[in-house]
Design a protein around this motif. Structure first.
Motif, mmCIF file in Angstrom:
data_model
loop_
_atom_site.group_PDB
_atom_site.id
_atom_site.type_symbol
_atom_site.label_atom_id
_atom_site.label_comp_id
_atom_site.label_asym_id
_atom_site.label_seq_id
_atom_site.Cartn_x
_atom_site.Cartn_y
_atom_site.Cartn_z
ATOM 1 N N PHE A 84 0.910 -1.127 0.044
ATOM 2 C CA PHE A 84 0.008 0.043 0.080
ATOM 3 C C PHE A 84 0.921 1.250 0.069
ATOM 4 N N HIS A 85 1.915 1.311 0.755
ATOM 5 C CA HIS A 85 2.680 2.246 0.758
ATOM 6 C C HIS A 85 3.607 2.730 -0.307
ATOM 7 N N LEU A 86 3.976 1.411 -1.110
ATOM 8 C CA LEU A 86 4.641 1.612 -2.218
ATOM 9 C C LEU A 86 4.026 2.428 -3.211
ATOM 10 N N LEU A 87 2.857 1.841 -3.004
ATOM 11 C CA LEU A 87 1.929 2.561 -4.141
ATOM 12 C C LEU A 87 1.440 3.813 -4.386
ATOM 13 N N TYR A 88 1.305 4.399 -3.199
ATOM 14 C CA TYR A 88 0.811 5.911 -2.768
ATOM 15 C C TYR A 88 1.409 6.712 -2.270
ATOM 16 N N VAL A 89 2.605 6.573 -1.531
ATOM 17 C CA VAL A 89 3.464 7.426 -0.802
ATOM 18 C C VAL A 89 4.109 8.585 -1.780
ATOM 19 N N VAL A 90 4.793 8.081 -2.906
ATOM 20 C CA VAL A 90 5.393 9.006 -3.745
ATOM 21 C C VAL A 90 4.214 10.049 -4.429
ATOM 22 N N PRO A 91 3.346 9.251 -5.125
ATOM 23 C CA PRO A 91 2.390 10.044 -5.804
ATOM 24 C C PRO A 91 1.747 11.187 -5.036
ATOM 25 N N VAL A 92 1.244 10.801 -3.845
ATOM 26 C CA VAL A 92 0.760 11.683 -2.933
ATOM 27 C C VAL A 92 1.687 12.833 -2.502
ATOM 28 N N GLY A 93 2.900 12.603 -2.396
ATOM 29 C CA GLY A 93 3.912 13.607 -2.107
ATOM 30 C C GLY A 93 4.014 14.663 -3.098
ATOM 31 N N ILE A 94 3.854 14.246 -4.407
ATOM 32 C CA ILE A 94 4.122 14.988 -5.547
ATOM 33 C C ILE A 94 2.972 15.830 -5.810
ATOM 34 N N VAL A 95 1.732 15.221 -5.826
ATOM 35 C CA VAL A 95 0.506 15.960 -5.953
ATOM 36 C C VAL A 95 0.224 17.066 -4.672
ATOM 37 N N SER A 96 0.754 16.935 -3.440
ATOM 38 C CA SER A 96 0.440 17.697 -2.505
ATOM 39 C C SER A 96 1.069 19.130 -2.919
ATOM 40 N N ILE A 97 2.222 18.886 -3.788
ATOM 41 C CA ILE A 97 2.891 20.404 -4.145
ATOM 42 C C ILE A 97 2.073 21.056 -4.866
ATOM 43 N N PHE A 98 1.169 20.634 -5.863
ATOM 44 C CA PHE A 98 0.172 21.399 -6.603
ATOM 45 C C PHE A 98 -1.206 21.297 -6.452
ATOM 46 N N VAL A 99 -1.696 20.546 -5.893
ATOM 47 C CA VAL A 99 -3.110 20.292 -5.881
ATOM 48 C C VAL A 99 -3.810 20.552 -4.367
ATOM 49 N N PRO A 100 -4.787 21.374 -4.452
ATOM 50 C CA PRO A 100 -5.570 21.800 -3.027
ATOM 51 C C PRO A 100 -6.105 20.461 -2.407
ATOM 52 N N TYR A 101 -6.441 20.665 -1.244
ATOM 53 C CA TYR A 101 -7.039 19.757 -0.653
ATOM 54 C C TYR A 101 -8.218 20.163 0.007
ATOM 55 N N SER A 102 -9.283 19.129 0.440
ATOM 56 C CA SER A 102 -10.353 19.833 1.300
ATOM 57 C C SER A 102 -10.257 19.387 2.612
ATOM 58 N N TRP A 103 -10.443 20.054 3.659
ATOM 59 C CA TRP A 103 -10.484 19.564 5.150
ATOM 60 C C TRP A 103 -11.611 20.432 5.666
ATOM 61 N N LYS A 104 -12.361 19.676 6.631
ATOM 62 C CA LYS A 104 -13.692 20.096 7.468
ATOM 63 C C LYS A 104 -14.263 21.359 6.577
ATOM 64 N N GLY A 105 -14.528 20.999 5.309
ATOM 65 C CA GLY A 105 -15.426 21.849 4.668
ATOM 66 C C GLY A 105 -14.635 23.099 3.927
ATOM 67 N N ARG A 106 -13.341 22.810 3.876
ATOM 68 C CA ARG A 106 -12.533 24.192 3.389
ATOM 69 C C ARG A 106 -11.667 23.523 2.318
ATOM 70 N N LYS A 107 -11.399 24.452 1.189
ATOM 71 C CA LYS A 107 -10.576 24.057 0.272
ATOM 72 C C LYS A 107 -9.170 24.790 0.650
ATOM 73 N N LEU A 108 -8.077 23.941 0.780
ATOM 74 C CA LEU A 108 -6.838 24.531 1.251
ATOM 75 C C LEU A 108 -5.708 24.270 0.289
ATOM 76 N N LYS A 109 -4.549 24.958 0.296
ATOM 77 C CA LYS A 109 -3.490 24.774 -0.368
ATOM 78 C C LYS A 109 -2.238 25.058 0.308
ATOM 79 N N HIS A 110 -1.274 24.328 0.244
ATOM 80 C CA HIS A 110 -0.040 24.638 0.876
ATOM 81 C C HIS A 110 0.985 25.525 0.093
ATOM 82 N N GLY A 111 1.047 26.563 0.906
ATOM 83 C CA GLY A 111 1.841 27.815 0.378
ATOM 84 C C GLY A 111 1.069 28.685 -0.572
#
Length: 376
Positions: free
Chosen positions: A349-376
């Motif tokens: 499971f780790h092998l399949l998702y850790v690296v892609p999620v790390g890359i995606v997190s740089i560019f893609v906003p995420y939803s948390w508790k009803g808010r759209k957020l982005k790092h940076g």
């Protein structure tokens, strides 16, 4: 040949690292338990947690506190549910010292501003911090609270267990992160902490400058790692991991796949603003190792190389063996040895998702508790 050699070398580096981390865990003594609990302010920042707040308050109400004054400061981050009403209804018969403050954030760092607001209103020197979706053991304060004004204490966190395969994989994964936090703190190379289970003093918090939330370009998450970074930069021996089974806090599992990925995107973005970036050898080894483990099978699909395939499979087998060796005493300590059987699936499971999620997190906003957020 170059890739095979590089993978072999980084795999050896990983084995050496895990060996050091295992020694650090074993050599860390079990934390002591306070004979008495000092006066404590418990700070919780919440948003849209109506389904969890009553459980948290019930746990706080049942904490072993002796005759200490316990103040509960709940910071409402613009909740859109009836959480505040539930808190007031619950406390009518209890008469606990609960203070509710509403957060009007001026930056993107809502959680950090919420904690700063909580500490500004705290009456006591010693602070315990957790999340609204957590369940606390009765001995939480006796094991977690520091009575040293120059100490930051980080505690273990696991998921509330369910009898499903997905639950067991995620439980093992989170215990792995807690174990890594413990080992790296003991090695004086801290890279992880979890704000669901921390304690410190107001003196220390303000001495290191808090979170400086008025500074622009703040990450919306990472309050735990940010505080640890600030403390470590001033007091390298001030951080302690509370190695005690009675300090274990349990948090809520992601409810669905979307919530899982949003949570992981949020977690992955924490390190972007952390001083513990791939500059330390420890972090660099992990980053390169996981990236190569993920990328090499993709490369082999287009350019088959028998030697590289053998080295990759050998590396995977060695990783599974050394991770089992690392996890065994840790899971035994927390009476979770049954999770070891899920290690092969967790590794995949780790092998399949850790690296892609790390890359995606740089560019893609995420939803948390009803808010759209982005790092940076």
């Amino acid at each position: 040949m170059i890739l095979s050699t590089a993978l072999a070398l980084i795999s050896i580096a990983y084995l050496i690292l895990i060996n050091r981390m295992r020694r650090a865990w074993i050599n860390t003594p079990q934390a002591g338990v306070l004979k008495y609990v000092p006066d404590v302010s418990i700070v919780v920042v919440f948003r849209n947690e109506a389904k969890n707040l009553v459980n948290l308050l019930n746990d706080i109400h049942q904490l072993e506190t002796d005759d200490a004054e316990i103040e509960i400061i709940l910071i409402n981050d613009q909740s859109e549910d009836n959480g505040v009403k539930l808190i007031n209804t619950w406390n009518r018969g209890k008469k606990l010292n609960i203070r509710i403050e509403t957060l009007f954030a001026v930056s993107n760092a809502h959680k950090k501003e919420g904690i700063e607001l909580g500490l500004a209103h705290a009456s006591h020197e010693y602070i315990a911090v957790t999340d609204a979706d957590c369940r606390l053991p009765k001995t939480w304060l006796k094991t977690m609270v520091t009575v040293n004004p120059k100490r930051l204490r980080c505690g273990p966190v696991c998921y509330q267990s369910k009898n499903t395969l997905a639950s067991k994989i995620l439980e093992l994964e989170l215990m792995g992160l807690s174990a890594m936090a413990s080992s790296t703190i003991a090695m004086k190379k801290p890279i992880l902490a979890n704000a669901a289970n921390m304690s410190y003093s107001r003196t220390l918090f303000f001495e290191v400058g808090g979170y400086e939330t008025k500074v622009k370009n703040q990450s919306p998450s990472g309050d735990d790692i940010d505080l640890m970074r600030r403390v470590f930069s001033k007091h390298k021996s001030a951080i302690r991991y509370v190695k005690h089974p009675n300090a274990l806090v349990k948090t809520e599992l992601p409810q669905n796949v979307r919530e899982f990925f949003n949570q992981r995107l949020r977690w992955a973005g924490k390190t972007k603003f952390s001083a513990f970036k791939p500059g330390s050898g420890l972090t660099l080894v992990l980053l390169i190792f996981y990236t190569m483990q993920f990328m090499i099978p993709i490369y082999l699909m287009f350019q088959f190389d028998l030697i590289l395939l053998i080295v990759w499979l050998t590396s995977l087998a060695l990783k599974l063996a050394v991770d089992y060796w690392y996890f065994k005493p840790i899971l035994k300590f927390y009476d979770m040895r049954n999770l070891l059987r899920y290690l092969p699936l967790t590794e995949l499971f780790h092998l399949l998702y850790v690296v892609p999620v790390g890359i995606v997190s740089i560019f893609v906003p995420y939803s948390w508790k009803g808010r759209k957020l982005k790092h940076g």
